[in-house]
Structures are given as structure tokens and as C-alpha cells.
Scaffold this active site. Structure first.
Site, mmCIF file in Angstrom:
data_model
loop_
_atom_site.group_PDB
_atom_site.id
_atom_site.type_symbol
_atom_site.label_atom_id
_atom_site.label_comp_id
_atom_site.label_asym_id
_atom_site.label_seq_id
_atom_site.Cartn_x
_atom_site.Cartn_y
_atom_site.Cartn_z
ATOM 1 N N ASP A 11 37.146 42.168 57.680
ATOM 2 C CA ASP A 11 36.868 43.378 57.389
ATOM 3 C C ASP A 11 35.776 43.639 56.717
ATOM 4 O O ASP A 11 35.054 42.837 55.840
ATOM 5 C CB ASP A 11 38.161 44.290 56.224
ATOM 6 C CG ASP A 11 37.873 45.447 55.704
ATOM 7 O OD1 ASP A 11 37.955 45.961 56.483
ATOM 8 O OD2 ASP A 11 38.249 45.911 55.004
ATOM 9 N N SER A 12 35.508 44.902 55.754
ATOM 10 C CA SER A 12 33.663 45.327 55.254
ATOM 11 C C SER A 12 34.313 44.656 53.559
ATOM 12 O O SER A 12 32.982 45.121 52.940
ATOM 13 C CB SER A 12 33.589 46.524 55.461
ATOM 14 O OG SER A 12 35.056 47.685 54.883
ATOM 15 N N CYS A 74 39.691 46.135 60.336
ATOM 16 C CA CYS A 74 39.066 47.104 59.964
ATOM 17 C C CYS A 74 39.077 48.614 61.111
ATOM 18 O O CYS A 74 38.566 48.050 62.135
ATOM 19 C CB CYS A 74 37.397 47.053 59.890
ATOM 20 S SG CYS A 74 36.105 48.013 59.867
ATOM 21 N N THR A 76 36.976 50.865 61.906
ATOM 22 C CA THR A 76 35.613 51.087 62.011
ATOM 23 C C THR A 76 34.856 50.314 62.914
ATOM 24 O O THR A 76 34.480 50.697 64.158
ATOM 25 C CB THR A 76 34.450 51.237 60.961
ATOM 26 O OG1 THR A 76 34.890 52.684 60.076
ATOM 27 C CG2 THR A 76 33.233 51.718 61.724
ATOM 28 N N GLU A 153 36.992 50.469 46.814
ATOM 29 C CA GLU A 153 36.306 49.121 46.569
ATOM 30 C C GLU A 153 36.108 48.748 45.267
ATOM 31 O O GLU A 153 36.145 47.790 44.600
ATOM 32 C CB GLU A 153 34.773 49.159 47.339
ATOM 33 C CG GLU A 153 34.731 48.714 48.817
ATOM 34 C CD GLU A 153 35.739 47.084 49.311
ATOM 35 O OE1 GLU A 153 35.492 46.447 48.618
ATOM 36 O OE2 GLU A 153 36.643 47.140 50.042
ATOM 37 N N CYS A 185 41.709 53.719 58.076
ATOM 38 C CA CYS A 185 41.167 52.947 57.701
ATOM 39 C C CYS A 185 42.535 52.105 56.219
ATOM 40 O O CYS A 185 43.366 53.066 55.618
ATOM 41 C CB CYS A 185 40.386 53.547 57.076
ATOM 42 S SG CYS A 185 39.482 53.064 55.759
ATOM 43 N N HIS A 187 41.816 50.654 53.995
ATOM 44 C CA HIS A 187 41.356 51.288 52.871
ATOM 45 C C HIS A 187 42.546 52.022 51.772
ATOM 46 O O HIS A 187 43.408 51.401 51.322
ATOM 47 C CB HIS A 187 39.829 51.127 51.945
ATOM 48 C CG HIS A 187 39.316 49.839 52.292
ATOM 49 N ND1 HIS A 187 38.065 49.694 53.157
ATOM 50 C CD2 HIS A 187 38.855 49.464 51.296
ATOM 51 C CE1 HIS A 187 37.451 48.352 53.074
ATOM 52 N NE2 HIS A 187 37.705 48.392 51.565
#
Length: 271
Positions: A11-12, A74, A76, A153, A185, A187
Site C-alpha cells: 500500500d502507499s 491500495c 488507487t 498517516e 481506500c 486507510h
């Protein structure tokens, strides 16, 4: 392929740990190698070509760990890069969109489904496309929520700032009378309690992380790739990032308190 090899997940940033958490719950015997691209988070504001390049680099790194399958944790990267990297890979690669979209299409009662995600995910229209494959009559309303990723984050999971931003982002969707909301997402499940409180009990929240873990479990069973060997706790879970390893570890321990012992930083641009 060694059935006892680990599963690669990326993931990012920390969001993909919600997918790891569900993998641990649903298929606890499996080993996991996780990579969070903390140097380049967020992905939602990046171009398609950039996200594909990042995804290729990360997959090359994960392949050095002899993973047997890869989960793009992720949304995206799943919307921009999944189809490209699947064609380039000789091991299974799955994303997080299909399973969540399928569940939303199945459980909606009034056919009005909301999707929240990064700008890239919402602008791609991928959730609308996939949801309508399963439920052609569904009306899908997307809303980009670009501030959610940096808030998560930063560890602001239960904070008045996050509450206010969430209230503003979801106001339009509440006006659409949706009965289902996809957390588009990885997150976003980390602020699920906030979203639940704001949306109310009449709206079902769909967590693609859970649905993806179920899809992975079924894939491994179908391909005869399920782990059949007990691994010790020290070798079961590995965590890597591209920057800020200590900060990642501190947040990750709140999500996976028993599993995150240490995080190693690697130079991802070299892959």
C-alpha cells in the site's frame, strides 16, 4: 510454487495494514510480507503512469522475498495498475476493488450506493463500473476524500479535526439517501467508527479489506496454495517501508499490536 511461501501485500502507507489484519483473522496460518510506500504517500494525487511505475518497483521488491501471491492493498493502485501488473506476473495478483464492489452490489436494498476514496480512485470510475457489473440498476455516488489519508498517516484517528472533515465530506452523500457506503481506500476502515457515527445505523459500511481477505483465502484454496506449515511468530510477519520506519511502527502497532515487532526501511527506487 512453495505453498508455504509468504503473501506479499503493499500500500502507499499504513492503510494496507487493515487488509493484513483481515488476512490474519481469516487465514491465520499464512505468512505476510508487507511494504508501505511511506516516502511517496499519498498515491491518490499521482498520475496513472506514476502509480504503475511505483507498483512495478514494489512488486519487484516483494518478489525478492519469494512471495506466492500479491495483494495490492491500495484502491488507487488497484484501479490504475492492477490489470497491467497482472499481465506481467506469473503469480496471482489481486486488488481490493472487486470484492468490495461485489458486496456493496449484493447488500444494497434501495440500489443507492456511495463510494468514498482518493481523487484517483473516484475519478477513475472503477467502482461504478464494477458495481454495475454485479447490479446493473445500482446508482453509484462517488466522493473524493483526499484529506483522510494524511489524517490517518498522522495517527489522527479519533480527533475533532477528522470528525469535522468527515462530516463535510459525507454531507453530499447523506443527501443522496444512500443505504450502502463503500470505504474505497484501505486507510478508511481506521476511521470506521467516525464514519459509522456520522452516517447513522441506516447505512451499511462495506470494508473491502475484509472482503479481499475472503477472496484471497478462496483463491489459495482453489489453487492448492494454502500454507500447511506452522511458522514461528518471529518469521511470520515482515514489514518494510520506503521512509520513516519508526513512525510507521508506532502507528502500525495500534493496528496490529501483536504482529509488528520492527519495520525496515529499503531504497525502493533501486528496484
Amino acid at each position: 510454487m512453495d505453498r508455504n511461501a509468504p503473501i506479499g501485500v503493499f500500500d502507499s502507507g499504513v492503510g494496507g495494514l487493515t487488509v493484513v489484519r483481515e488476512i490474519i483473522r481469516q487465514i491465520p496460518d499464512e505468512r505476510v510480507v508487507y511494504f508501505g510506500d511511506t516516502a511517496r504517500v499519498p498515491y491518490g494525487t499521482k498520475s496513472r503512469d506514476t502509480v504503475i511505475r511505483y507498483s512495478r518497483q514494489i512488486i519487484r521488491f516483494l518478489r525478492t522475498k519469494d512471495v506466492k501471491a500479491i495483494v495490492i492493498a491500495c484502491n488507487t493502485a488497484s484501479s490504475y495498475a492492477l490489470e497491467t501488473v497482472k499481465k506481467e506476473s506469473d503469480i496471482p495478483v489481486i486488488g481490493v476493488i472487486n470484492a468490495g464492489a461485489k458486496m456493496a452490489a449484493e447488500i444494497t436494498k434501495n440500489g443507492r450506493i456511495g463510494v468514498i476514496g482518493t481523487e484517483a480512485t473516484i475519478n477513475s470510475g472503477i467502482y461504478t463500473e464494477v458495481i454495475r457489473k454485479f447490479n446493473p440498476r445500482a446508482e453509484v455516488f462517488g466522493k473524493a476524500c483526499p484529506l483522510f489519508v494524511p489524517l490517518v498517516e498522522e495517527g489522527l484517528l479519533h480527533d475533532s479535526v477528522t470528525d469535522e472533515i468527515a462530516f463535510r465530506y459525507t454531507a453530499d452523500l447523506k443527501g443522496k439517501y444512500i443505504d450502502t457506503l463503500v470505504l474505497g481506500c484501505t486507510h478508511y476502515p481506521l476511521i470506521r467508527s467516525t464514519l459509522r457515527r456520522i452516517m447513522g445505523e441506516g447505512v451499511e459500511l462495506v470494508n473491502p479489506a475484509y472482503e479481499t481477505a475472503i477472496e484471497l483465502k478462496q483463491l489459495l484454496e482453489k489453487e492448492g496454495m494454502s500454507c500447511d506449515q506452522n511458522c514461528g511468530p518471529d518469521e511470520k510477519y515482515q514489514f518494510y517501508v520506503s521512509d520513516l520506519a519508526e513512525k510507521f511502527t508506532n502507528i502500525a502497532k495500534a493496528i496490529l499490536p501483536e504482529q509488528v515487532k520492527e519495520t525496515l526501511q529499503i531504497p525502493i527506487e533501486e528496484y
